[in-house]
Design a protein around this motif. Sequence first.
Motif, short mmCIF file in Angstrom:
data_model
loop_
_atom_site.label_atom_id
_atom_site.label_comp_id
_atom_site.label_asym_id
_atom_site.label_seq_id
_atom_site.Cartn_x
_atom_site.Cartn_y
_atom_site.Cartn_z
N THR A 239 0.80 -1.23 0.00
CA THR A 239 0.00 0.00 0.00
C THR A 239 0.83 1.28 0.00
N GLY A 240 2.12 1.14 0.22
CA GLY A 240 2.96 2.33 0.36
C GLY A 240 2.82 2.99 1.72
N ASN A 241 2.15 2.31 2.65
CA ASN A 241 1.91 2.88 3.99
C ASN A 241 2.94 2.35 4.99
N HIS A 242 4.19 2.67 4.75
CA HIS A 242 5.27 2.15 5.59
C HIS A 242 5.20 2.72 7.01
N GLU A 243 4.89 4.00 7.13
CA GLU A 243 4.81 4.60 8.46
C GLU A 243 3.68 4.01 9.27
N GLU A 244 2.54 3.76 8.61
CA GLU A 244 1.40 3.17 9.31
C GLU A 244 1.75 1.75 9.77
N ALA A 245 2.49 1.03 8.95
CA ALA A 245 2.90 -0.33 9.33
C ALA A 245 3.83 -0.30 10.55
N GLU A 246 4.77 0.60 10.55
CA GLU A 246 5.68 0.72 11.69
C GLU A 246 4.93 1.14 12.95
N SER A 247 3.98 2.05 12.81
CA SER A 247 3.19 2.50 13.95
C SER A 247 2.38 1.34 14.54
N PHE A 248 1.78 0.53 13.65
CA PHE A 248 1.00 -0.62 14.14
C PHE A 248 1.89 -1.58 14.92
N MET A 249 3.07 -1.86 14.41
CA MET A 249 3.94 -2.82 15.09
C MET A 249 4.45 -2.29 16.42
N ARG A 250 4.63 -0.98 16.53
CA ARG A 250 5.01 -0.42 17.83
C ARG A 250 3.90 -0.64 18.85
N LYS A 251 2.66 -0.40 18.43
CA LYS A 251 1.52 -0.62 19.33
C LYS A 251 1.37 -2.11 19.67
N PHE A 252 1.60 -2.95 18.69
CA PHE A 252 1.48 -4.39 18.91
C PHE A 252 2.53 -4.87 19.92
N ASP A 253 3.76 -4.45 19.72
CA ASP A 253 4.83 -4.86 20.63
C ASP A 253 4.57 -4.38 22.05
N GLU B 87 2.89 -5.61 27.64
CA GLU B 87 1.98 -5.42 28.76
C GLU B 87 1.28 -6.72 29.14
N GLY B 88 0.91 -7.52 28.13
CA GLY B 88 0.27 -8.80 28.40
C GLY B 88 1.18 -9.75 29.15
N ALA C 128 -0.92 -14.86 18.90
CA ALA C 128 -1.08 -14.09 20.13
C ALA C 128 -0.55 -14.88 21.33
N LEU C 129 -0.90 -16.16 21.40
CA LEU C 129 -0.57 -16.98 22.57
C LEU C 129 0.92 -17.31 22.63
N TYR C 130 1.47 -17.77 21.50
CA TYR C 130 2.84 -18.28 21.51
C TYR C 130 3.89 -17.23 21.16
N ASN C 131 3.59 -16.37 20.20
CA ASN C 131 4.60 -15.39 19.77
C ASN C 131 4.55 -14.11 20.57
N ALA C 132 3.35 -13.56 20.75
CA ALA C 132 3.23 -12.29 21.48
C ALA C 132 3.40 -12.50 22.99
N LEU C 133 2.66 -13.46 23.54
CA LEU C 133 2.70 -13.70 24.99
C LEU C 133 3.81 -14.67 25.39
N GLU C 134 4.42 -15.32 24.41
CA GLU C 134 5.58 -16.20 24.62
C GLU C 134 5.28 -17.35 25.59
N LEU C 135 4.08 -17.92 25.47
CA LEU C 135 3.71 -19.08 26.27
C LEU C 135 4.12 -20.36 25.56
N LYS C 136 4.25 -21.44 26.30
CA LYS C 136 4.85 -22.67 25.77
C LYS C 136 3.82 -23.57 25.09
N ASP D 56 -5.34 -9.40 24.45
CA ASP D 56 -6.13 -9.03 25.63
C ASP D 56 -7.13 -10.13 26.01
N LEU D 57 -7.71 -10.78 25.01
CA LEU D 57 -8.69 -11.83 25.29
C LEU D 57 -8.03 -12.97 26.07
N PHE D 58 -6.87 -13.42 25.63
CA PHE D 58 -6.17 -14.49 26.34
C PHE D 58 -5.74 -14.05 27.74
N VAL D 59 -5.19 -12.86 27.83
CA VAL D 59 -4.72 -12.37 29.12
C VAL D 59 -5.88 -12.29 30.11
#
Length: 329
Positions: free
Chosen positions: A166-180, A185-186, A224-232, A314-317
């Motif tokens: 889409t050419g929306n590189h800044e929006e992509a970077e912004s989303f990943m900052r919020k995701f991380d 926090e989770g 969400a469960l394994y990569n973001a929250l790093e559960l086994k 958030d749902l899993f947490v």
Amino acid sequence: MMRKHRYIMMTAMLFSLVFVLLACSKTPENASSVDTEKGAEESETVHQSDATRTFETVKGPVEIPEKPLRIVTDFYGGELLSVGANVVGVEPTAFDNPFIKDLLKDAVEIGQPVNVEKVLGLDPDLIVVMYDENYEQLSEIAPTLHIPYGTATSIQETVALFGDITGNHEEAESFMRKFDQKAKEGREKLADIIDADETFGIYELTDKGELWIFGDNAGRGGQALYNALELKLPHKNENEEQTLQLSMEVLPDYAADYMFLTTYDPEKKGEALKNLKDSSIWQGLDAMQNNQVFYNDFDTFYRYDPLAIYGQIDLFVNMLIDRHQENNE
């Protein structure tokens, strides 16, 4: 009297001549200035809408707009919306996705397979498809990218890919900052209630009674469960298989300390889930004995687009926190 009249006439003629000369001298200058500014604006608009670049795909190179303004897709609605794209048409089940349906209030359902006539009526400047039915016909309407399922294997790759499309590189970077930040926090919220050695399993039951276990990149909340929250993962499923069908006899070998089950039951019969819950094998699992089994909504956890993964954190947490409090009352 005559001399006075002639004087007045000559004065009037002189003023008229001066006015004409001033008008002639100023009008071209002003017109030129306005035309120049207008021309610059038109040139800039043309440049913005007509600028293209080459994007490499499995179908070969495709010339696409640098900043597409109207995008039609089949199964990439959430991916495009996560980077701020304007999705004007999308396949039917996207409107059941709780994470993006509010963002699709102005979008049109285009059918599956994609209805070419509906797409034509939407006047897109870019089409992005997971499946290549009608690819040639769609390509005649607008530049069409075929991005097969599995092209990206993580949320990071997915967001970067669609930010590039889409050419929306800044929006992509912004989303990943919020995701991380959301993932961090989770993990912090769960740190005091989860043992580092405890395992978490994702399972799905079909209306035909088939039982499956899932890895970290096949939807159902895995990222969400394994990569973001790093559960086994469960010990017997160290992600060598993203999806694996289980018989009831081997289920205990693939069971986890915490088990999350979705049920694919489009007709809402409930028979398969009842049979599972009534089985002695299911009842005998440690997770059942410890009240650490969760029955989750299919539409909510089936989704695997970036906005869904973000929301699933958030749902899993919250599920785990609430169950921990319930079990310790």
